[in-house]
Write an enzyme that holds these catalytic residues in place. Structure first.
Site, PDB file in Angstrom:
ATOM      1  N   TYR A 217       0.859  -1.188   0.000  1.00 16.47           N
ATOM      2  CA  TYR A 217       0.000   0.000   0.000  1.00 16.47           C
ATOM      3  C   TYR A 217       0.884   1.222   0.000  1.00 16.47           C
ATOM      4  O   TYR A 217       2.076   1.150   0.287  1.00 16.47           O
ATOM      5  CB  TYR A 217      -0.929   0.003   1.218  1.00 16.47           C
ATOM      6  CG  TYR A 217      -0.239   0.356   2.517  1.00 16.47           C
ATOM      7  CD1 TYR A 217       0.350  -0.627   3.290  1.00 16.47           C
ATOM      8  CD2 TYR A 217      -0.160   1.689   2.943  1.00 16.47           C
ATOM      9  CE1 TYR A 217       0.996  -0.317   4.463  1.00 16.47           C
ATOM     10  CE2 TYR A 217       0.484   2.016   4.125  1.00 16.47           C
ATOM     11  CZ  TYR A 217       1.069   1.010   4.884  1.00 16.47           C
ATOM     12  OH  TYR A 217       1.706   1.328   6.045  1.00 16.47           O
ATOM     13  N   CYS A 218       0.254   2.383  -0.348  1.00 15.17           N
ATOM     14  CA  CYS A 218       1.001   3.626  -0.212  1.00 15.17           C
ATOM     15  C   CYS A 218       0.084   4.762   0.208  1.00 15.17           C
ATOM     16  O   CYS A 218      -0.578   4.658   1.233  1.00 15.17           O
ATOM     17  CB  CYS A 218       1.842   3.944  -1.435  1.00 15.17           C
ATOM     18  SG  CYS A 218       0.987   3.932  -3.003  1.00 15.17           S
ATOM     19  N   ARG A 219       0.027   5.837  -0.594  1.00 17.69           N
ATOM     20  CA  ARG A 219      -0.658   7.027  -0.073  1.00 17.69           C
ATOM     21  C   ARG A 219      -2.152   7.065  -0.297  1.00 17.69           C
ATOM     22  O   ARG A 219      -2.883   7.682   0.455  1.00 17.69           O
ATOM     23  CB  ARG A 219      -0.042   8.276  -0.699  1.00 17.69           C
ATOM     24  CG  ARG A 219       1.389   8.482  -0.285  1.00 17.69           C
ATOM     25  CD  ARG A 219       1.974   9.694  -0.968  1.00 17.69           C
ATOM     26  NE  ARG A 219       3.393   9.754  -0.725  1.00 17.69           N
ATOM     27  CZ  ARG A 219       4.308   9.935  -1.679  1.00 17.69           C
ATOM     28  NH1 ARG A 219       3.926  10.069  -2.942  1.00 17.69           N
ATOM     29  NH2 ARG A 219       5.579   9.983  -1.375  1.00 17.69           N
TER      30      ARG A 219
ATOM     31  N   CYS B 282      -1.971   6.586  -5.860  1.00 18.21           N
ATOM     32  CA  CYS B 282      -0.538   6.620  -5.608  1.00 18.21           C
ATOM     33  C   CYS B 282       0.104   5.510  -6.423  1.00 18.21           C
ATOM     34  O   CYS B 282      -0.284   4.351  -6.340  1.00 18.21           O
ATOM     35  CB  CYS B 282      -0.284   6.418  -4.114  1.00 18.21           C
ATOM     36  SG  CYS B 282       1.440   6.327  -3.684  1.00 18.21           S
TER      37      CYS B 282
END
Lengths: 221, 221
Positions: A176-178, A182
């Site tokens: 996962y990220c932002r 993202c």
DNA sequence: ATTACATTCCAATAATCGCTTGAATGATAT
DNA sequence: ATATCATTCAAGCGATTATTGGAATGTAAT
């Protein structure tokens, strides 16, 4: 004779709309959705001059979308409210549903979005409890340290290849990220698969996770 | 080297923001939330020229917020989607929560908003079933005929005083109009109370009622 | 105090927006 | 066809916006 009160209200709401009417400002909001940030730090992440970033922040502040507080030398900005994140989500939904252009970008770049089979938060929690997955945070270290999913491992995308050995090949990786747009986690999943690992994306990013009332951790690993 | 795909997406989303960035366009969206409308009809209600209204509609169309179809000589516009109404609701919520100016207008003009004790849809349904209330639609006749709450009586605000006798003084009146910031129902409740009737506002207008999945009727009484 | 530094303000640029006016389009009706 | 009517297009204006570089503000450290 004064202007109708309804139009006065709509004028105020329109000011919020205008504040949302710039790609850089949306970018700023995505970053702030993860937590407080100083002006210069933001400017660096966004690739803008500080003066420009400051102006955008003033604009957002006037529209009631962000608030600020002073800490020492720095002025830290944050989203005013959970309602701001919901507004962004609603904006994105309208775009995804009704703009052909958005659909094209999602299809072209975030290719095979469906084939990526994003993992829902519920599913992640269940599989994580069974010890079946590695939760991988691919954001830069500073963002990870500010806040991350419980039990997540941090390998910034730039260091992914060198640190592949840290990942247990028996487990599936959930990256996962932002947020939903993202690119880091898309890229990470693609590269992990190239190296023969099983990997999928979390359907959303950290801010949506937090907005859903789920727990987060902060600090280094 | 091309622009990042995320920024491309955000540019598209920002275009939606800009489309929301004008009070008249929000006004148009409020009207369209009630149902399809032709350009000239809209222009008349809004007090704008047709050319100007048409331009705003093009703007909204490009942003994916409205769609159009031709019927005979007219071109009818409508909201693209339920998601548009949710976006508007989210926008209003942010404004109400975070803009002092909005708060001021609500307090000054829609004075004693709380004292008006708006009736929730659930409450209205319950009390209506018991035969305790008159549901009053105070919008202009044409809007009423296009769509209204089941069992509602239509007395446009402009005719309210002359037609007071049509209202059963034994029952409480629940007035509604176009939406949460439509002044008609506020004004109606105030005037009805001046005339000794028990009257309250429905918490939202017709579009929100419909969005909530509740039934509507159309045609004359 | 003075210095250092983060941030905001200011002035100037080019680009875009909102609105008006008048002409052009496109469908219907005679 | 021709006339009619709703709508859109095109040109032009005054006002606003994004961006930049440099000056000004305000807080913290020496």
């Amino acid at each position: 004779m004064s202007i109708s009160p309804k139009l006065k209200l709509y004028e105020a709401f329109a000011a919020i709309g205008r504040a949302l009417g710039n790609a850089h400002r949306l970018d700023i909001l995505e970053h702030l959705a993860q937590g407080e940030r100083g002006v210069e730090a933001l400017a660096a992440k966004l690739g803008l001059t500080t003066a420009n970033t400051s102006q955008h922040l003033q604009h957002l502040k006037q529209a009631g979308l962000v608030e600020s507080r002073r800490q020492g030398k720095f002025i830290l900005y944050r989203l005013s409210d959970d309602s701001v994140q919901r507004l962004l989500a609603a904006l994105f939904e309208v775009g995804e549903r009704n703009l052909a252009e958005v659909d094209k970008v999602l299809r072209d770049y975030f290719q095979a979005r469906d084939a990526m089979e994003p993992v829902s938060p519920d599913e992640l929690i269940a599989r994580s409890r069974q010890g079946l997955v590695t939760v991988l945070d691919v954001r830069p270290r500073d963002e990870f340290e500010a806040e991350h999913l419980p039990g997540a491992v941090n390998i910034p995308l730039s260091e992914l290849e060198e640190r592949l050995s840290e990942l247990n090949p028996e487990k599936e990786v959930v990256a996962y990220c932002r947020g939903p747009y993202c690119v880091l986690s898309f890229e990470a999943v693609a590269r992990l698969r190239d190296h023969g690992l099983r990997a999928r994306r979390l359907s959303d990013g950290l801010p949506e996770w937090r907005l859903g009332g789920l727990p987060v951790e902060s600090g280094a690993e």
